[in-house]
Design an enzyme around this catalytic site. Structure first.
Site, mmCIF file in Angstrom:
data_model
loop_
_atom_site.group_PDB
_atom_site.id
_atom_site.type_symbol
_atom_site.label_atom_id
_atom_site.label_comp_id
_atom_site.label_asym_id
_atom_site.label_seq_id
_atom_site.Cartn_x
_atom_site.Cartn_y
_atom_site.Cartn_z
ATOM 1 N N LYS A 413 0.837 -1.198 0.000
ATOM 2 C CA LYS A 413 0.000 0.000 0.000
ATOM 3 C C LYS A 413 0.874 1.253 0.000
ATOM 4 O O LYS A 413 1.763 1.387 0.827
ATOM 5 C CB LYS A 413 -0.910 0.011 1.232
ATOM 6 C CG LYS A 413 -1.829 -1.207 1.288
ATOM 7 C CD LYS A 413 -2.859 -1.109 2.400
ATOM 8 C CE LYS A 413 -2.228 -1.201 3.772
ATOM 9 N NZ LYS A 413 -3.240 -1.297 4.845
ATOM 10 N N THR A 447 -9.241 9.816 7.717
ATOM 11 C CA THR A 447 -8.473 8.620 7.368
ATOM 12 C C THR A 447 -8.435 7.592 8.497
ATOM 13 O O THR A 447 -7.776 6.568 8.375
ATOM 14 C CB THR A 447 -7.023 9.017 7.037
ATOM 15 O OG1 THR A 447 -6.511 9.807 8.137
ATOM 16 C CG2 THR A 447 -6.935 9.838 5.772
ATOM 17 N N GLY A 449 -9.039 4.545 10.527
ATOM 18 C CA GLY A 449 -9.599 3.216 10.245
ATOM 19 C C GLY A 449 -9.543 2.796 8.789
ATOM 20 O O GLY A 449 -10.190 1.826 8.394
ATOM 21 N N THR A 450 -8.758 3.501 7.977
ATOM 22 C CA THR A 450 -8.701 3.162 6.544
ATOM 23 C C THR A 450 -8.198 1.726 6.332
ATOM 24 O O THR A 450 -8.754 0.981 5.522
ATOM 25 C CB THR A 450 -7.762 4.136 5.812
ATOM 26 O OG1 THR A 450 -8.079 5.447 6.230
ATOM 27 C CG2 THR A 450 -7.922 4.053 4.328
ATOM 28 N N GLY A 451 -7.127 1.351 7.061
ATOM 29 C CA GLY A 451 -6.553 0.007 6.891
ATOM 30 C C GLY A 451 -7.521 -1.080 7.324
ATOM 31 O O GLY A 451 -7.669 -2.105 6.646
ATOM 32 N N CYS A 452 -8.211 -0.859 8.447
ATOM 33 C CA CYS A 452 -9.198 -1.838 8.936
ATOM 34 C C CYS A 452 -10.295 -2.010 7.884
ATOM 35 O O CYS A 452 -10.704 -3.127 7.549
ATOM 36 C CB CYS A 452 -9.869 -1.362 10.223
ATOM 37 S SG CYS A 452 -8.748 -0.962 11.547
#
Ligand SMILES: Cc1ncc(COP(=O)(O)OP(=O)(O)O)c(N)n1
Ligand SMILES: Cc1ncsc1CCOP(=O)(O)O
Ligand SMILES: [Mg+2]
Length: 745
Positions: A413, A447, A449-452
């Site tokens: 990413k 942004t 919690g974007t990865g979750c």
């Protein structure tokens, strides 16, 4: 499948004496064949030749022609068994076992000869053999399995599909395969599946085999397509809505952790479940505390779910310590969910390590149990044992290292790198593929919690779409839409959450707030006619080419000086009403700038143009356009409060900035740039970078408020904005009577 053979490759039971336990191999085989196993492969690495011959004889009797019987590795045992008159149908050979050509020669054209293949080179070698030498290829491992500790790197379903598509020899999928994998393996081109533990270790081998057989039959006809479409047009899995389990920590502010996962899973069409690993006390500004319940209770949660519900996909997020990680690993090994996405939460945004060294070690052991890991730049560096990459090429290189080292697919990413784009790449060292996804970076503070959110959406979409590439493409499309609308939720004062349901709400007719960028574009377009009319005014044309009579310019400046004095007060009022300190400071600075800079310049110029005596001699009268404009500004504030007031003051920034820049840079023709231009220094003021910056801030401030406002307030703001733009037109038109325009009150 080769048409030469009447053999059904759909379900191979590969035997394992240890896993069959006291029941004995023959009893388990009898049950499995009754349940639907179509091939039995006797595999016993410890037995002597004589013991193997005895087992072959026993199994041939138990099977009694209802399934095919082959022997693993030992061509000599098959030949010897046949010499004794025992019915045995063929052999399965590995790359390091007896040669398949020799097996075909020894057993004849009607025997089954299977060969293990897990690389392109293996397939190329098979292609060079005479046609019909090999009846099927055993391709794996699909995912890591402890049944064969010396297995090659896991291919995953995608890696299997790549190999299956590259050969016309039927491919049987093996290694870590469970019944729930059958539809997607069949869709990936499998001619069948081969399993050890899923049947040998099952409490009821007949039921286990029957479940494989039923799923195989149920997924007939899905080999070539991508799944049946849902009403909304998105493909769905053969089994319906995917049941997706998030194993993660709780974020009570709702933007990250299981709360974000459940929203994401629902938003992309899954049924969400959650087993909580840890409780955090956090908001959009940071984490204040973490409480980790006993790992045994996590195990209870996981088992309770799996005892009742078939889990189609798992997303793993925050794992607090080594004990929690080991608990999850043990559960995964037992349940073998078909899709496992691991978001290796290890490094905080601040750069702090979130796991102790023991836990980091345990997490590394968990990696091979996942189908996909989704580390950010910092986490990828930890896994690659390197410094964080600073370039996209560096990220890709580290992802290749991690993919090869852990035998797992990696989603690299680029979101944490600098740059105008935010690329991602699906990196699979086993399949030697890198698939890149590019897109503009979305400028937003939302942004959290974007990865979750991305990882849980990916798990869901992988389960419903059946392949990684479309799953990543769709998850990215959804996340980008959610990011664009995050700020409109107005949650918290730090990094707010993404708007998980932005797309869903707007498609379902629910009002979704426009993003600030959308407000900006819409409002600018809304006054396009007014802007055109201003450009065409003889006053503006003459101002541009320097032919504007001095008297008209003087009249304009006198009106403008009056306007700015009152405008400064409206900016001060905006500062008074502003909801936060930055906005308060911004409008106050604007008020100050009007008085200090622009008013002073106008007074100086008026003084130059008229002379002080002249100025005293002619008392100033604001014209009708000026009065109407100022009345509108004051009324907007008193009637509509902060939101309407700042919408009303915006055109004075925006239109002047746009006009000033075009006048200075020659947007109205080369004359505007002439050094002899009589009003050059006055025009230059509106083309100054400081004014451009202030205008940018004004637009951003107003657009952010409008984006968060209710639809009714937003509509009133737009009306106030448009009306001010019309007043600007009338104001410019006033100095030349022929131009005069009146704006309705
Ligand atoms: C159907 C099927 N596919 C692959 C294998 C593995 O065979 P091999 O690579 O020789 O490994 P061992 O099983 O001998 O350890 C298989 N047995 N069956
Ligand atoms: C024999 C063999 N060859 C590749 S993986 C494997 C074992 C598969 O066992 P399980 O189905 O329990 O993962
Ligand atoms: Mg072998």
């Amino acid at each position: 499948m080769s048409s030469r053979h009447p053999f059904d490759l759909s379900l191979t039971l590969v035997t394992d004496a240890a896993l069959c336990g006291e029941r004995g191999v023959a009893a388990v085989v009898a049950e499995a064949v009754a349940g639907g196993a179509t091939i039995v492969q006797l595999r016993d690495k410890l037995a002597s030749t004589e013991q193997l011959l005895e087992q072959v004889a026993e199994l041939a009797g138990v099977i009694d022609g209802r399934a095919a019987l082959v022997v693993n590795d030992r061509l000599d045992v098959v030949v010897a068994a046949r010499e004794r008159g025992i019915r045995v149908d063929g052999v399965h050979l590995g790359q390091s076992d007896a040669a398949v050509l020799a097996a075909r020669d020894a057993l004849g054209p009607d025997a089954i000869v299977g060969l293990t293949a897990n690389t392109r080179a293996h397939l190329d070698a098979v292609a060079r053999l005479p046609r019909g030498t090999v009846d099927y290829l055993g391709v794996g491992v699909i995912r890591p399995t402890s049944t064969k500790p010396d297995h090659p790197p896991a291919l995953g379903v995608d890696g299997f599909a790549v190999l299956a598509a590259a050969t016309d020899v039927p491919c049987v999928a093996i290694g870590g395969v469970g019944a729930a994998d059958v539809p997607e393996l069949r869709r990936a081109g499998a001619a069948g599946v081969a399993v050890v533990s899923a049947i040998c270790a099952a409490p009821d081998p007949r039921a286990a085999a029957a479940e494989f057989a039923a799923r195989w039959a149920a997924s007939a006809g899905i080999e070539a397509d991508g799944g049946s479409p849902t009403a909304s047009g998105a493909p769905r899995p053969a089994g319906g809505v995917p049941r997706v389990l998030s194993i993660a920590g709780s974020d009570p502010s709702g933007g990250a952790g299981i709360q974000a996962d459940l929203k994401s899973i629902a938003a992309v069409g899954g049924y969400g479940m959650a087993a909580i690993t840890a409780l955090t006390a956090q908001n959009t500004r940071g984490v204040r505390g973490v409480h980790v319940p006993p790992a045994t209770f996590l195990a209870d949660q996981l088992d309770t779910i799996a005892d009742d519900i078939e889990v189609d996909a798992v997303k793993i997020g925050m794992l607090a310590n080594a004990e929690v990680i080991d608990t999850v690993a043990a559960w995964l090994r037992r349940i073998r969910p078909p899709v496992v996405v691991l978001d290796p939460v290890m490094v905080a945004t601040s750069g702090d390590r979130l796991l102790d060294p023991d836990a980091e070690r345990a997490l590394r052991d968990l990696l091979p149990l996942a189908d996909l890991v989704t580390p950010n730049v910092a986490e990828l560096a930890v896994l690659a044992d390197a410094e964080p990459a600073t370039t996209w090429a560096g990220v890709i290189a580290q992802a290749e290292t991690v993919s090869a080292g852990f035998g797992v697919r990696v989603l690299a990413k680029g979101g944490h790198l600098d740059g105008a784009t935010a690329p991602d790449a699906l990196v699979d060292a086993a399949a030697a593929t890198i698939v890149e996804f590019d897109g503009e970076r979305i400028a937003t503070t939302a942004t959290h919690g974007t990865g979750c959110s991305l990882s849980s959406a990916l798990a869901t979409l992988r389960a419903s779409l059946g392949a990684w590439e479309p799953a990543v493409a769709e998850a990215r499309r959804w996340l980008r839409e959610s990011l664009r609308h995050g700020e409109s939720l107005a949650v918290g004062g730090g990094h707010g959450p993404v708007h998980h349901f932005a797309g869903l709400w707007s498609r379902g007719g629910l009002a979704t707030a426009p993003t600030p960028a959308e407000v900006e574009a819409e409002w600018w377009a809304e006054i396009a006619d007014v802007r055109r009319a201003i450009d065409e005014l003889p006053f503006i044309r003459a101002l541009a080419d320097g032919s504007l009579p001095r008297t008209a310019f003087e009249e304009y400046l006198a009106q403008d000086a009056h306007y700015l004095r009152v405008y400064s007060r409206t900016l001060a009022e905006a500062s008074r009403l502003a909801p936060d300190a930055p906005a308060q400071a911004f409008w106050a600075a604007g008020a100050q700038r009007c008085l200090d800079g622009e008013l002073a310049l106008h007074r100086d110029r008026l003084h130059d143009l008229r002379g002080p005596r002249d100025q005293r001699a002619r008392p100033f009268e604001p014209n009708a356009a000026n009065t109407a404009y100022l009345d509108h500004l004051v009324a907007s504030g008193s009637r509509g409060g902060y939101a309407e007031l700042i919408a009303a003051v915006l055109p004075c920034y925006w239109i002047y900035d746009d006009l000033g820049r075009r006048l200075v840079t020659g947007g109205f023709g080369p004359e505007a740039l002439s050094p002899e231009h009589p009003y050059a220094d006055w025009l230059a003021m509106y083309g100054e970078p400081a004014f451009e910056l202030a205008t940018r801030q004004a637009i951003d401030t107003v657009a952010a408020v409008a984006s968060r406002a209710t639809p009714a307030v937003r509509a009133r703001m737009l009306r106030a904005f448009r009306r001010s733009a019309e007043h600007e037109l009338a104001f410019f038109a006033a100095p030349w009577p022929a131009d005069r325009i009146e704006v309705d009150a």
